[in-house]
Design a protein around this motif. Structure first.
Motif, PDB file in Angstrom:
ATOM      1  N   SER A  70       0.843  -1.190   0.000  1.00 20.77           N
ATOM      2  CA  SER A  70       0.000   0.000   0.000  1.00 20.77           C
ATOM      3  C   SER A  70       0.884   1.247   0.000  1.00 20.77           C
ATOM      4  O   SER A  70       2.097   1.155   0.219  1.00 20.77           O
ATOM      5  N   ILE A  71       0.255   2.366  -0.215  1.00 22.93           N
ATOM      6  CA  ILE A  71       0.985   3.629  -0.143  1.00 22.93           C
ATOM      7  C   ILE A  71       1.499   3.836   1.278  1.00 22.93           C
ATOM      8  O   ILE A  71       2.627   4.271   1.490  1.00 22.93           O
ATOM      9  N   ARG A  72       0.677   3.492   2.255  1.00 23.54           N
ATOM     10  CA  ARG A  72       1.087   3.638   3.655  1.00 23.54           C
ATOM     11  C   ARG A  72       2.337   2.798   3.950  1.00 23.54           C
ATOM     12  O   ARG A  72       3.276   3.265   4.588  1.00 23.54           O
ATOM     13  N   ALA A  73       2.363   1.563   3.452  1.00 22.52           N
ATOM     14  CA  ALA A  73       3.535   0.695   3.664  1.00 22.52           C
ATOM     15  C   ALA A  73       4.760   1.280   2.978  1.00 22.52           C
ATOM     16  O   ALA A  73       5.863   1.258   3.534  1.00 22.52           O
ATOM     17  N   LEU A  74       4.566   1.830   1.785  1.00 19.33           N
ATOM     18  CA  LEU A  74       5.684   2.440   1.066  1.00 19.33           C
ATOM     19  C   LEU A  74       6.188   3.676   1.808  1.00 19.33           C
ATOM     20  O   LEU A  74       7.398   3.887   1.933  1.00 19.33           O
ATOM     21  N   ALA A  75       5.276   4.488   2.332  1.00 15.98           N
ATOM     22  CA  ALA A  75       5.664   5.674   3.102  1.00 15.98           C
ATOM     23  C   ALA A  75       6.473   5.270   4.332  1.00 15.98           C
ATOM     24  O   ALA A  75       7.478   5.914   4.661  1.00 15.98           O
ATOM     25  N   LYS A  76       6.071   4.190   4.959  1.00 12.45           N
ATOM     26  CA  LYS A  76       6.806   3.705   6.141  1.00 12.45           C
ATOM     27  C   LYS A  76       8.207   3.245   5.739  1.00 12.45           C
ATOM     28  O   LYS A  76       9.194   3.569   6.399  1.00 12.45           O
ATOM     29  N   THR A  77       8.311   2.515   4.636  1.00 12.80           N
ATOM     30  CA  THR A  77       9.608   2.052   4.143  1.00 12.80           C
ATOM     31  C   THR A  77      10.531   3.229   3.851  1.00 12.80           C
ATOM     32  O   THR A  77      11.725   3.187   4.151  1.00 12.80           O
ATOM     33  N   LEU A  78       9.975   4.275   3.276  1.00 19.20           N
ATOM     34  CA  LEU A  78      10.760   5.453   2.898  1.00 19.20           C
ATOM     35  C   LEU A  78      10.954   6.427   4.059  1.00 19.20           C
ATOM     36  O   LEU A  78      11.685   7.405   3.921  1.00 19.20           O
ATOM     37  N   ASP A  79      10.263   6.185   5.176  1.00 18.29           N
ATOM     38  CA  ASP A  79      10.293   7.085   6.327  1.00 18.29           C
ATOM     39  C   ASP A  79       9.884   8.497   5.910  1.00 18.29           C
ATOM     40  O   ASP A  79      10.570   9.476   6.203  1.00 18.29           O
ATOM     41  N   ARG A  80       8.754   8.554   5.175  1.00 25.02           N
ATOM     42  CA  ARG A  80       8.225   9.827   4.683  1.00 25.02           C
ATOM     43  C   ARG A  80       6.764   9.960   5.063  1.00 25.02           C
ATOM     44  O   ARG A  80       6.076   8.977   5.341  1.00 25.02           O
ATOM     45  N   ASP A  81       6.270  11.162   5.025  1.00 25.97           N
ATOM     46  CA  ASP A  81       4.880  11.474   5.318  1.00 25.97           C
ATOM     47  C   ASP A  81       3.958  10.790   4.298  1.00 25.97           C
ATOM     48  O   ASP A  81       4.219  10.854   3.086  1.00 25.97           O
ATOM     49  N   TYR A  82       2.885  10.180   4.790  1.00 29.17           N
ATOM     50  CA  TYR A  82       1.956   9.461   3.923  1.00 29.17           C
ATOM     51  C   TYR A  82       1.418  10.350   2.802  1.00 29.17           C
ATOM     52  O   TYR A  82       1.388   9.947   1.646  1.00 29.17           O
TER      53      TYR A  82
END
Length: 129
Positions: A70-82
Motif C-alpha cells: 500500500s501507499i502507507r507501507a511504502l511511506a513507512k519504508t521510505l520514512d516519509r509522510d503518507y
C-alpha cells in the motif's frame, strides 16, 4: 511490466510529428511490434515537476522490493509522510511509471531512457551565420 520507457524532454512539434509518421509507416509496412513507450515533457522544468529526487528514490525502493502492499507501507519504508508519498505515487501512476492493483503498487518499467533536446520549440537553427 514494460522493459523500459523513453523519456523525451524538449524538442519540437515537428519532432513529435516525425515520430508519429515513422510509427505509422512501420504499421503500414506490417510491423505490428509494440512501439517503444515514450513520455514527452515540454521542457526540463515540466520534467522536474514530475520526476523529482524523492520520486526517483520512491521508484528505486519500489523496484528493489518488487512491490508495496500500500501507499502507507511504502511511506513507512521510505520514512516519509503518507500524504507526500501519496501525491508522488499518483504523479508516477499518471506518468505510467507505477501501476496499482487494488492497494498494491508495482513498478511499471524496469528502465528509463532519457533524451534531452536543446533545440528550440520552433525548430529554428539559432547558430550565428
Amino acid at each position: 511490466m514494460t522493459d523500459h520507457v523513453k523519456i523525451v524532454i524538449g524538442g519540437s512539434a515537428e519532432d513529435m510529428g516525425r515520430r508519429f509518421i515513422e510509427r505509422w509507416k512501420q504499421v503500414e509496412a506490417g510491423d505490428l511490434t509494440p512501439a517503444e513507450p515514450v513520455l514527452i515533457f515540454k521542457d526540463l522544468k515540466t520534467f522536474k515537476s514530475v520526476i523529482s529526487d524523492q520520486r526517483v528514490a520512491l521508484l528505486e525502493a519500489l523496484f528493489k522490493s518488487g512491490s508495496a502492499r500500500s501507499i502507507r507501507a511504502l511511506a513507512k519504508t521510505l520514512d516519509r509522510d503518507y500524504r507526500r508519498v501519496h501525491d508522488d505515487v499518483r504523479a508516477l501512476i499518471d506518468a505510467g511509471l507505477i501501476r496499482q492493483e487494488d492497494m498494491t503498487l508495482w513498478p511499471a518499467v524496469k528502465e528509463v531512457r532519457l533524451s534531452l533536446s536543446f533545440a528550440p520549440e520552433d525548430g529554428a537553427d539559432r547558430r550565428a551565420s
